[in-house]
Write a protein that holds these residues in place. Structure first.
Motif, PDB file in Angstrom:
ATOM      1  N   UNK A  27       0.872  -1.171   0.143  1.00 35.77           N
ATOM      2  CA  UNK A  27      -0.129   0.439  -0.046  1.00 35.77           C
ATOM      3  C   UNK A  27       0.679   1.249  -0.100  1.00 35.77           C
ATOM      4  N   UNK A  28       2.555   0.722  -0.488  1.00 36.64           N
ATOM      5  CA  UNK A  28       2.704   2.231   0.044  1.00 36.64           C
ATOM      6  C   UNK A  28       2.489   3.506  -0.719  1.00 36.64           C
ATOM      7  N   UNK A  29       2.039   3.352  -2.067  1.00 38.95           N
ATOM      8  CA  UNK A  29       1.681   4.262  -3.531  1.00 38.95           C
ATOM      9  C   UNK A  29       0.055   5.273  -2.536  1.00 38.95           C
ATOM     10  N   UNK A  30      -0.047   4.064  -2.628  1.00 36.18           N
ATOM     11  CA  UNK A  30      -1.845   5.028  -2.367  1.00 36.18           C
ATOM     12  C   UNK A  30      -1.315   6.100  -0.863  1.00 36.18           C
ATOM     13  N   UNK A  34      -2.165   9.924  -0.861  1.00 39.64           N
ATOM     14  CA  UNK A  34      -2.994  10.487  -0.233  1.00 39.64           C
ATOM     15  C   UNK A  34      -2.512  11.032   0.841  1.00 39.64           C
ATOM     16  N   UNK A  35      -1.239  11.175   1.327  1.00 37.34           N
ATOM     17  CA  UNK A  35      -0.413  12.112   2.538  1.00 37.34           C
ATOM     18  C   UNK A  35      -0.353  13.021   1.004  1.00 37.34           C
ATOM     19  N   UNK A  36       0.172  13.131   0.773  1.00 46.94           N
ATOM     20  CA  UNK A  36       0.442  13.884  -0.074  1.00 46.94           C
ATOM     21  C   UNK A  36      -0.664  14.976  -0.361  1.00 46.94           C
ATOM     22  N   UNK A  37      -1.794  14.665  -0.523  1.00 44.15           N
ATOM     23  CA  UNK A  37      -2.904  15.317  -0.719  1.00 44.15           C
ATOM     24  C   UNK A  37      -4.006  16.037   0.306  1.00 44.15           C
ATOM     25  N   UNK A  38      -3.160  15.248   1.826  1.00 40.90           N
ATOM     26  CA  UNK A  38      -3.307  15.648   2.960  1.00 40.90           C
ATOM     27  C   UNK A  38      -2.596  16.874   3.201  1.00 40.90           C
ATOM     28  N   UNK A  39      -1.312  16.979   2.876  1.00 40.68           N
ATOM     29  CA  UNK A  39      -0.447  17.920   3.433  1.00 40.68           C
ATOM     30  C   UNK A  39      -0.262  19.321   2.791  1.00 40.68           C
ATOM     31  N   UNK A  40      -0.131  19.028   1.163  1.00 41.82           N
ATOM     32  CA  UNK A  40      -0.043  20.387  -0.142  1.00 41.82           C
ATOM     33  C   UNK A  40      -1.259  20.440  -0.441  1.00 41.82           C
ATOM     34  N   UNK A  41      -1.229  21.798  -1.437  1.00 43.86           N
ATOM     35  CA  UNK A  41      -2.124  22.182  -2.191  1.00 43.86           C
ATOM     36  C   UNK A  41      -1.620  22.601  -3.609  1.00 43.86           C
ATOM     37  N   UNK A  42      -1.831  22.267  -4.740  1.00 46.79           N
ATOM     38  CA  UNK A  42      -1.227  22.329  -5.875  1.00 46.79           C
ATOM     39  C   UNK A  42      -1.787  22.716  -6.896  1.00 46.79           C
ATOM     40  N   UNK A  43      -1.300  23.883  -7.869  1.00 42.34           N
ATOM     41  CA  UNK A  43      -2.580  23.983  -9.155  1.00 42.34           C
ATOM     42  C   UNK A  43      -3.284  23.291  -9.493  1.00 42.34           C
ATOM     43  N   UNK A  44      -4.303  23.589 -10.776  1.00 40.98           N
ATOM     44  CA  UNK A  44      -5.227  23.187 -11.172  1.00 40.98           C
ATOM     45  C   UNK A  44      -4.308  22.511 -12.098  1.00 40.98           C
ATOM     46  N   UNK A  45      -3.530  22.360 -12.375  1.00 38.39           N
ATOM     47  CA  UNK A  45      -3.181  21.745 -13.959  1.00 38.39           C
ATOM     48  C   UNK A  45      -2.481  20.174 -13.210  1.00 38.39           C
ATOM     49  N   UNK A 148       9.570   6.581   4.937  1.00 35.73           N
ATOM     50  CA  UNK A 148       9.986   6.547   3.733  1.00 35.73           C
ATOM     51  C   UNK A 148       9.218   6.949   3.726  1.00 35.73           C
ATOM     52  N   UNK A 149       7.436   7.793   4.065  1.00 33.09           N
ATOM     53  CA  UNK A 149       6.518   8.208   3.060  1.00 33.09           C
ATOM     54  C   UNK A 149       6.766   9.472   3.012  1.00 33.09           C
ATOM     55  N   UNK A 150       7.537  10.588   3.538  1.00 35.33           N
ATOM     56  CA  UNK A 150       8.263  11.676   3.881  1.00 35.33           C
ATOM     57  C   UNK A 150       9.090  12.171   3.292  1.00 35.33           C
ATOM     58  N   UNK A 151       9.784  11.151   3.015  1.00 37.14           N
ATOM     59  CA  UNK A 151      10.756  11.535   2.066  1.00 37.14           C
ATOM     60  C   UNK A 151      10.639  11.135   0.498  1.00 37.14           C
ATOM     61  N   UNK A 152       9.927  10.527   0.411  1.00 37.88           N
ATOM     62  CA  UNK A 152       9.671  10.287  -1.185  1.00 37.88           C
ATOM     63  C   UNK A 152       8.240  11.431  -1.096  1.00 37.88           C
ATOM     64  N   UNK A 153       7.368  11.887  -0.712  1.00 39.87           N
ATOM     65  CA  UNK A 153       6.510  13.274  -0.586  1.00 39.87           C
ATOM     66  C   UNK A 153       8.216  14.741  -1.027  1.00 39.87           C
ATOM     67  N   UNK A 181      -9.032   9.225  -0.166  1.00 41.52           N
ATOM     68  CA  UNK A 181     -10.103   8.197  -0.032  1.00 41.52           C
ATOM     69  C   UNK A 181     -10.810   8.196   1.374  1.00 41.52           C
ATOM     70  N   UNK A 182     -11.968   7.868   0.776  1.00 33.84           N
ATOM     71  CA  UNK A 182     -13.705   7.999   1.886  1.00 33.84           C
ATOM     72  C   UNK A 182     -13.746   6.325   1.811  1.00 33.84           C
ATOM     73  N   UNK A 183     -15.304   6.308   2.578  1.00 31.93           N
ATOM     74  CA  UNK A 183     -15.298   5.239   3.524  1.00 31.93           C
ATOM     75  C   UNK A 183     -14.116   4.290   4.931  1.00 31.93           C
ATOM     76  N   UNK A 184     -13.494   5.735   5.148  1.00 32.17           N
ATOM     77  CA  UNK A 184     -13.448   4.689   6.527  1.00 32.17           C
ATOM     78  C   UNK A 184     -11.487   3.564   5.929  1.00 32.17           C
ATOM     79  N   UNK A 185     -11.250   3.719   4.711  1.00 32.26           N
ATOM     80  CA  UNK A 185      -9.445   3.403   4.403  1.00 32.26           C
ATOM     81  C   UNK A 185      -8.898   4.312   4.169  1.00 32.26           C
ATOM     82  N   UNK A 186      -8.251   5.716   4.705  1.00 32.42           N
ATOM     83  CA  UNK A 186      -7.814   6.398   4.520  1.00 32.42           C
ATOM     84  C   UNK A 186      -6.835   6.139   5.976  1.00 32.42           C
ATOM     85  N   UNK A 187      -5.740   5.853   6.044  1.00 31.54           N
ATOM     86  CA  UNK A 187      -4.421   5.821   6.404  1.00 31.54           C
ATOM     87  C   UNK A 187      -4.453   5.945   8.229  1.00 31.54           C
TER      88      UNK A 187
END
Length: 197
Positions: A27-30, A34-45, A148-153, A181-187
């Motif tokens: 599940x590392x990639x997912x 998921x953590x990237x999206x939780x931590x960061x906002x990016x432009x709409x492209x 390694x999630x934080x270093x990967x991000x 991720x919804x339905x309580x399958x978030x980390x």
């Protein structure tokens, strides 16, 4: 799989996490995306996508992207938890290459299909983490991989900045409706509720 929408700007970027959260380090990639999206906002492209184990169904998303960053558990034959980044031509595109992804329909098959259709992203980055345990059904990420999630991000952010994307730390927590991720399958919820029976 809930993609965060993108605009029609020319420099379309897909940030993709693939893997199976039911098999420990698989599940590392997912979890990374998921953590990237939780931590960061990016432009709409930039589209942020949990690709899970969708395999060839992801080809349509690749066709719409000019640049691609993938987070995945990869068997590089390294020490558990080691990260490795490969780019562009270093990323195997054809199924005849040594299978690097751990999924039944691997990352290479997706890239190969998009490539054969002539619609593969121009720039590819694969951020892989060497797994420790892929046999623990329902188990969480192991500590070496989770660490390694934080270093990967950080690597992902560096690539995005290199590609001209402004990566902004979020100042407020995501609303439940904005989670990747919804339905309580978030980390957090998945690991807090204990193991499946």
């Amino acid at each position: 799989m809930i993609p965060i929408p993108t605009s029609s700007q020319a420099n379309r970027i897909l940030v993709l996490g693939i893997g199976n959260i039911l098999w420990a380090d698989e599940g590392f990639g997912v979890r990374a995306v998921e953590e990237f999206h939780r931590r960061y906002a990016v432009s709409d492209n930039v589209t942020i996508l949990d690709g899970g184990t969708q395999g060839l169904y992801l080809v349509n998303y690749l066709e719409d992207a000019d640049r691609l960053i993938v987070f995945d558990a990869i068997d590089y034959g390294l020490e558990p938890g080691q990260l490795k980044l490969v780019r562009d031509d270093e990323v195997p595109r054809f199924t005849g290459a040594k299978k690097m992804s751990l999924h039944q329909t691997g990352f290479q098959e997706v890239i190969s299909a998009a490539d054969l259709l002539g619609r593969c992203p121009r720039h590819l980055v694969l951020i892989g983490c060497q797994p420790l345990d892929l046999e623990d059904w329902g188990g969480p990420l192991t500590k070496p991989v989770r660490d390694q999630i934080a270093p990967a991000l950080e690597l992902g952010c560096e690539i995005l900045v290199e590609w001209g994307v402004e990566v902004m730390p979020r100042t407020a927590p995501l609303a439940e409706s904005e989670r990747l991720l919804a339905n309580d399958i978030d980390h957090q919820h998945y690991e807090m509720r204990g193991r499946p029976a």
